[in-house]
Write a protein that holds these residues in place. Structure first.
Motif, PDB file in Angstrom:
ATOM      1  N   ALA A   1      -9.543 -74.162   8.054  1.00 37.97           N
ATOM      2  CA  ALA A   1      -9.723 -74.986   6.855  1.00 37.97           C
ATOM      3  C   ALA A   1     -10.910 -75.936   6.992  1.00 37.97           C
ATOM      4  O   ALA A   1     -11.385 -76.500   5.985  1.00 37.97           O
ATOM      5  N   ASP A   2     -11.407 -76.112   8.200  1.00 38.97           N
ATOM      6  CA  ASP A   2     -12.516 -77.029   8.467  1.00 38.97           C
ATOM      7  C   ASP A   2     -13.815 -76.440   7.906  1.00 38.97           C
ATOM      8  O   ASP A   2     -14.221 -75.337   8.287  1.00 38.97           O
ATOM      9  N   PRO A   3     -14.511 -77.156   7.006  1.00 35.05           N
ATOM     10  CA  PRO A   3     -15.773 -76.641   6.440  1.00 35.05           C
ATOM     11  C   PRO A   3     -16.818 -76.328   7.506  1.00 35.05           C
ATOM     12  O   PRO A   3     -17.603 -75.392   7.354  1.00 35.05           O
ATOM     13  N   PHE A   4     -16.838 -77.107   8.593  1.00 41.49           N
ATOM     14  CA  PHE A   4     -17.763 -76.861   9.693  1.00 41.49           C
ATOM     15  C   PHE A   4     -17.515 -75.481  10.302  1.00 41.49           C
ATOM     16  O   PHE A   4     -18.444 -74.712  10.554  1.00 41.49           O
TER      17      PHE A   4
ATOM     18  N   GLU B   1     -19.708 -68.004   8.635  1.00 38.43           N
ATOM     19  CA  GLU B   1     -20.511 -67.293   7.635  1.00 38.43           C
ATOM     20  C   GLU B   1     -21.960 -67.137   8.093  1.00 38.43           C
ATOM     21  O   GLU B   1     -22.603 -66.112   7.834  1.00 38.43           O
ATOM     22  N   LYS B   2     -22.486 -68.138   8.806  1.00 40.67           N
ATOM     23  CA  LYS B   2     -23.851 -68.035   9.346  1.00 40.67           C
ATOM     24  C   LYS B   2     -23.931 -66.861  10.328  1.00 40.67           C
ATOM     25  O   LYS B   2     -24.868 -66.060  10.295  1.00 40.67           O
ATOM     26  N   MET B   3     -22.930 -66.769  11.227  1.00 41.61           N
ATOM     27  CA  MET B   3     -22.954 -65.695  12.220  1.00 41.61           C
ATOM     28  C   MET B   3     -22.834 -64.327  11.573  1.00 41.61           C
ATOM     29  O   MET B   3     -23.507 -63.364  11.977  1.00 41.61           O
ATOM     30  N   LEU B   4     -22.005 -64.205  10.567  1.00 40.58           N
ATOM     31  CA  LEU B   4     -21.873 -62.924   9.867  1.00 40.58           C
ATOM     32  C   LEU B   4     -23.185 -62.546   9.179  1.00 40.58           C
ATOM     33  O   LEU B   4     -23.598 -61.377   9.193  1.00 40.58           O
ATOM     34  N   SER B   5     -23.873 -63.539   8.609  1.00 39.26           N
ATOM     35  CA  SER B   5     -25.147 -63.261   7.928  1.00 39.26           C
ATOM     36  C   SER B   5     -26.234 -62.874   8.921  1.00 39.26           C
ATOM     37  O   SER B   5     -27.202 -62.207   8.552  1.00 39.26           O
TER      38      SER B   5
END
Length: 671
Positions: A563-566, A572-576
């Protein structure tokens, strides 16, 4: 029904349940069912004003005693000669063999058998001597000077593994054992204790020598029994026969009791016990080697102090005292602040100890360490685990104060109290947190980024501003090659390793994220159950607690983490950037018709044809459940080379064993 008759029924039934629960570790009923019967007995006793001698209600502890009554033992309680190393043990055995041979030379018509050996654990508690007359416990005492001890019957009655009555009702016997406090019980007790106990041995001894039996009862002591010191109407031919008598009469005999015909085999067992003692839930400070044949014991006799037929092998101490010099506050990858004690160097269990763990600020308070700097403290070490401070030697506040920080010692950010621990929430600006998270992410069991190290994490943080795992996948060759200790080869190797790590499966990725309160087993289970990263991220507490081995705390940790936005942004950065975190291959259908199907299996010792993990995986594929510890629920033990205490316990419990690795492989490979 007549109230007295009902009380007799309840006492018999409850004592049977107690015996199965506390002595055999085989509960017959639930706690709720037991409590209903116990409450009924209490009500009957209160109404009638009568209490049967063996009623379990006596175990809660009675009135405060005025003092201890001396008790003269019916048979002396001997001390044991001690051996500090294998050479001294061999010298003891050589004396035994010589005495046996000398006797046989003089008495060829009735020779003694070749020496055989029993090995028992040497418990670190308080010796108990129990007296039973016609099957009833009539006295209990400490060892004292071996001839006269202190009567502690009221205290001993609170120990639920001590039988108040026994089946043997023919005269008087004295039985010796050891009163102990299990380490798990000690830890639980100290969680809420106003005055925490410093160690398990002192806790047991203090409870049994306390004039208030209610204090004894609160400590939930345990006991193991190992000798019949006096019996006026029964004799034994061997140690095995004596132990069977104790078991048959409801005494708790420790399962780590082994027998050997060969002295060298006995020596190997001693080494195994010493190596594995940290896994026990109670303290031992050695093992005892005894000759099993009773006639041989009688012939060998005693010196002024010791029996010649037994010797205690003392292990290196696991507890000692030293001076607490200072306390540092370290920051972990989750932001948790943990105190680390620096102590005056001291030898303990074969190593020089300079650092000791303190769990948290509350631990410092509970152990009366608030004003302990510069004073002497108890410390304990178990195998390779960092030693722990148990408490101060004195109870006075005679040292300097340990100051608990209110700001992060690394970045100065205000600390937050969550549960028992302090946390720094400066995830993006606190260097120790960042470096630890990156190092964990790259570790072998996580993303397995080859050539990566803690030094690399620190260098990348300091010189290339790597602040989170996602930043690793933005690293460029031109940036890396300029770094100190980085040449072309090292830069290329790191970039290649990072590229390979993008293919790690979902279980490895979840473990690499460092979700609080979860380990490899939990993250693997999550990956196999959900088979999709975003489904794991959106799981609810209610869903998670339905999964195997996931309790409320773990479920809440997982949900709060995702749930933490961090956390969400980093993922999501790693997936991108190309990290795939793919679901594992669909698990193969477990076989249900193999030799191992439906069996609970324990692996122990060294296997040479496959690793322990490979063996476990193959067993599980064949329908077995692989566990770490041997219990009455174990169906089979696979024993490799140098198998020790687990194999011994299996043999003691009559569990099937496979000690031939070729046979094990054959069973794995058969269709």
């Amino acid at each position: 029904m007549n109230p007295m008759h009902r009380m007799e029924q309840l006492v018999a039934e409850l004592n049977t349940y107690n015996y199965h629960y506390y002595t055999l570790d085989e509960p017959m009923v639930s706690d709720k069912e037991y409590d209903v019967l116990y409450d009924e007995l209490v009500a009957l006793e209160q109404t009638s004003g009568l209490v049967l001698p063996d009623s379990p209600t006596q175990r809660v502890g009675g009135e405060l005693l005025k003092g201890f009554t001396p008790h003269r033992h019916l048979s002396p309680l001997w001390s044991l000669d001690k051996a500090q190393n294998m050479e001294q043990l061999r010298a003891w055995n050589a004396r035994v063999v010589k005495l046996v041979n000398d006797y046989n030379t003089k008495n060829p018509e009735q020779p003694l058998p070749s020496p055989s050996y029993a090995i028992e654990l040497k418990f670190d508690g308080l010796t108990l001597n129990l007296t039973y007359t016609d099957g009833k416990l009539v006295q209990a005492s400490t060892r004292g000077n071996g001839v006269v001890g202190e009567g502690i019957l009221a205290q001993v009655k609170t120990i639920k593994s001590v039988p108040l009555t026994i089946p043997f009702q023919d005269g008087t016997i004295e039985v010796q054992g050891e009163g102990i406090m299990n380490l798990s019980v000690l830890a639980k007790y100290n969680e809420t204790a106003v005055d925490p106990l410093k160690n398990a041995r002192n806790a047991a001894a203090g409870a049994l020598r306390n004039l208030n039996p209610k204090v004894t009862a609160e400590r939930r002591l345990n006991a193991f029994f190992y000798n019949v010191g006096f019996a006026d109407r029964i004799q034994f031919d061997s140690h095995q026969e004596m132990m069977s008598f104790l078991r048959n009469n409801h005494f708790k005999v420790n399962p780590y009791l082994t027998y050997f015909d060969n002295f060298d085999d006995a020596m190997e067992q001693l080494a195994e016990i010493e190596e594995s003692r940290s896994g026990l839930d109670y303290l031992i400070d050695g093992a005892v080697l005894k000759i099993t044949d009773m006639r041989t014991r009688e012939v060998l006799g005693y010196t002024d102090k010791f029996p010649r037929w037994a010797v205690a092998y003392k292990f290196e101490a696991e507890e000692t005292t030293t001076v607490l010099n200072s306390v540092e506050w370290n920051v972990g990858r989750t932001g948790k602040i943990t105190p680390l004690a620096r102590v005056e160097p001291v030898e303990l269990a074969g190593v020089t100890v300079q650092n000791c763990t303190l769990n948290n600020a509350g631990d410092i308070e509970r152990k009366n360490l608030k004003f302990a700097l510069g004073t002497r403290v108890f410390i304990r070490r178990s195998n390779d685990v960092i030693p722990e401070i148990l408490g101060k030697v004195t109870s006075e506040n005679d040292g300097e104060e340990i100051v608990v920080p209110d700001h992060c010692p690394a970045c100065g950010f205000p600390l937050q109290q969550r549960g028992a621990h302090l946390f720094c929430d400066n995830k993006l600006g606190c260097k120790p947190q960042i470096v630890a998270r990156i190092s964990h992410f790259a570790s072998r069991d996580a993303m397995d980024i080859e050539t990566f190290s803690d030094k690399t994490a620190i260098q990348l943080h300091d010189e290339l501003e790597v602040r989170e795992p996602a930043d690793l996948y933005r690293l460029q060759y031109d940036d890396l090659v300029k770094l100190e200790r980085f040449g072309e080869k090292k830069a290329n190797n790191l970039l290649t390793a990072l590229e390979k790590s993008k293919e790690r499966d979902l279980a490895s990725f979840l473990y690499a994220l460092g979700i609080p309160n979860t380990g490899k087993a939990t993250t693997r289970m999550l990956a196999e159950h959900y088979r999709d990263l975003h489904k794991v991220m959106s799981a609810t507490v209610e869903e998670l607690v339905e999964l195997p081995d996931v309790g409320g705390i773990v479920a809440e940790s997982i949900v709060a983490f995702f749930a933490d936005p961090f956390t969400q942004a980093g993922i999501e950065k790693m997936l991108s950037l190309g990290v795939r975190a793919q679901a594992p291959e669909a698990p193969q259908q477990k076989k249900t018709d193999s030799f191992f199907s439906g069996k609970t299996v324990v692996l122990t010792g060294t296997l040479h044809q496959l690793t322990r993990d490979d063996a476990a995986s193959r067993l599980e594929a064949l329908g077995a459940k692989v566990t770490r510890s041997v219990s009455k629920k174990t169906d089979l033990v696979i024993a490799g080379e140098k198998a020790g205490s687990k194999l011994a316990k299996a043999q003691q419990l009559g569990i099937e064993t496979i000690e031939d690795e070729d046979e094990f492989i054959r069973l794995l490979e058969q269709e």
